[in-house]
Design an enzyme around this catalytic site. Structure first.
Site, PDB file in Angstrom:
ATOM      1  N   HIS A  73       1.035  -1.396  -0.040  1.00  0.00           N
ATOM      2  CA  HIS A  73       0.021  -0.022  -0.004  1.00  0.00           C
ATOM      3  C   HIS A  73       0.878   1.274  -0.225  1.00  0.00           C
ATOM      4  O   HIS A  73       0.444   2.285   0.843  1.00  0.00           O
ATOM      5  CB  HIS A  73      -0.931  -0.134   1.076  1.00  0.00           C
ATOM      6  CG  HIS A  73      -1.909  -1.084   1.085  1.00  0.00           C
ATOM      7  ND1 HIS A  73      -2.637  -1.547  -0.065  1.00  0.00           N
ATOM      8  CD2 HIS A  73      -2.822  -1.719   2.103  1.00  0.00           C
ATOM      9  CE1 HIS A  73      -3.404  -2.460   0.295  1.00  0.00           C
ATOM     10  NE2 HIS A  73      -3.559  -2.709   1.398  1.00  0.00           N
ATOM     11  N   HIS A 119      -9.927   2.025   0.371  1.00  0.00           N
ATOM     12  CA  HIS A 119      -9.747   0.654   1.237  1.00  0.00           C
ATOM     13  C   HIS A 119     -10.924   0.577   2.222  1.00  0.00           C
ATOM     14  O   HIS A 119     -10.718   0.535   3.597  1.00  0.00           O
ATOM     15  CB  HIS A 119      -8.394   0.661   1.990  1.00  0.00           C
ATOM     16  CG  HIS A 119      -7.895  -0.874   2.300  1.00  0.00           C
ATOM     17  ND1 HIS A 119      -8.688  -1.340   3.021  1.00  0.00           N
ATOM     18  CD2 HIS A 119      -6.812  -1.465   1.924  1.00  0.00           C
ATOM     19  CE1 HIS A 119      -7.958  -2.739   3.168  1.00  0.00           C
ATOM     20  NE2 HIS A 119      -6.854  -2.578   2.594  1.00  0.00           N
ATOM     21  N   GLU A 154     -11.149  -3.839  -2.731  1.00  0.00           N
ATOM     22  CA  GLU A 154     -10.554  -2.977  -3.429  1.00  0.00           C
ATOM     23  C   GLU A 154     -10.316  -2.998  -4.928  1.00  0.00           C
ATOM     24  O   GLU A 154      -9.283  -3.842  -5.398  1.00  0.00           O
ATOM     25  CB  GLU A 154      -8.991  -3.002  -2.762  1.00  0.00           C
ATOM     26  CG  GLU A 154      -9.365  -2.921  -1.309  1.00  0.00           C
ATOM     27  CD  GLU A 154      -8.059  -3.806  -0.450  1.00  0.00           C
ATOM     28  OE1 GLU A 154      -6.960  -3.390  -0.788  1.00  0.00           O
ATOM     29  OE2 GLU A 154      -8.261  -4.678   0.263  1.00  0.00           O
TER      30      GLU A 154
END
Ligand code: GLA
Length: 380
Positions: A133, A207, A345
């Site tokens: 991420h 997210h 996601e």
């Protein structure tokens, strides 16, 4: 006779803009509230978007985080359907990406490195041997510039951020713009765009952790899910794609027919064991690449709330909150236990920079990255 006709035409001309003004007044103007100060003294704000149906979405310019989504159930009762915190300090300390705008590269990059045109770029390892991420300080920890770009009866918030050349090891100054629009059809539409001055890789997502019965109201195992995917990208023990595409046929990953999330989550399946549940990228069935298509539909049987996810992206990660263990206390002090939410996601496949056969995440100067994802709410 002629003059009364003229009078009628004149009145209709006057009425038209007035009617438009009335409908424009049905959505509340966007509200801006102070949301606290970060440790380096920067003030963050919270923007509350409300549509004409009373659906309400709150977004902070700290990390581009969607902090709450309030939608009605089948009897009209509103609930906040995303996990999060009551105040900014929760998001500053957060390590699980509640509601976050994730970048520059969402999901994992194997061994924290990739090459472009023979130049190797090394990133921070913040997930075992890998980058997760965006690295140590991803886009979810940046303070974004915010602008109200609402149109008629659709409140909209534009966030912009310049990710500097070399930030977290990624090449190129990347100018990112993300527009969140709350439509009159109870859709949260997210448009992501970016440009760069040097070749780089980009993969942006949101997210949000959904619990359609209302955040903090137990697990999501009874939520019935359909995913428009006939393959997944199977992973190794570090949750890095092996590079293969695996058919979902006859596996617990076949959500082509609506199935409760919990029905097969503990099945004796190697991939499920590696993820401690679902933590996998689904390869979406696309009749036109980059076209906006339905990716998934989730229905919560008790409340009747329905979420549809539409996207231009080729994949979506289904993550079932496997790493939540009750140690995080979120909104109202509720302990978030394992599988008390699910994430969808939308994204390009994880580790694409190291898999030339996957759809490319490369962005070159002169090109414009643009993707759209819509979270559409209704009830049944
Ligand atoms: C993603 C990952 C998971 C986990 C969560 C955040 O969905 O795939 O493995 O890291 O983010 O906790």
């Amino acid at each position: 006779m002629k003059s009364s006709l003229r009078c009628f035409a004149l009145l209709s001309l006057l009425w038209l803009p007035m009617a438009q003004r009335i409908s424009a007044e049905t959505a509340k103007p966007m509200e801006k509230k102070a949301f606290g100060t970060t440790s380096d003294g920067k003030a963050a704000d919270l923007y509350v978007l409300t549509n004409k149906n009373g659906m309400e979405v709150s977004i902070t310019n700290y990390g581009g985080i969607v902090t709450s989504i309030k939608v009605p159930d089948r009897s009209g009762k509103m609930a906040d359907v995303v996990l999060g915190y009551d105040a900014l300090d929760g998001y500053v300390a957060d390590k699980v990406y509640f509601g976050a705008l994730v970048g520059r590269y969402c999901n994992r990059i194997g061994h924290a490195e990739f090459s472009i045109d023979g130049t190797k770029y090394t990133l921070a390892k913040n997930n075992g041997d890998n980058t997760l991420h965006g690295g140590i300080k991803g886009f979810n920890k940046a303070l974004w510039d915010a602008k109200d770009v609402s149109k008629r009866d659709e409140p909209a918030l534009e966030l912009t951020y310049l990710s500097k050349d070399g930030e977290e090891g990624f090449p190129g100054n990347l100018k990112v713009t993300v527009v969140f629009t709350l439509t009159g059809k109870n859709e949260l539409k997210i448009d992501y765009s970016a440009t760069t001055d040097k070749k780089t890789v980009v993969n942006l997502t949101n997210h949000s952790y959904f619990n359609l019965a209302g955040q903090g109201s137990g697990d999501i195992l009874k939520t019935v899910l359909r995913i428009e995917a006939d393959k997944i990208t199977p992973v190794d023990s570090g949750l890095i794609p092996t590079g293969d595409l695996k058919s979902v046929q006859g596996t617990p990953f076949d959500f082509r027919k609506p199935t409760a999330i919990g029905e097969r989550i503990n099945a004796d399946d190697e991939q499920l064991k590696l993820g401690k549940g679902y933590d996998h990228n689904f390869v979406l069935i696309k009749n036109k690449p980059n076209g906006l298509t339905l990716a998934a539909r989730a229905e919560e049987p008790t409340s009747g709330r329905v979420l549809e996810v539409w996207t231009t992206e080729p994949g979506t990660q289904l993550y079932t909150g496997n790493f939540l263990d009750g140690s995080i206390h979120g909104k109202g002090g509720v302990a978030y236990t394992q599988r008390s939410a699910f994430c969808l996601e939308t994204q390009h496949f994880p580790d694409s920079p190291n898999h030339p056969k996957f759809p490319s995440t490369l962005l070159a100067p002169g090109q414009r990255y643009h993707t759209t994802t819509i979270y559409k709410f209704s009830s049944k």
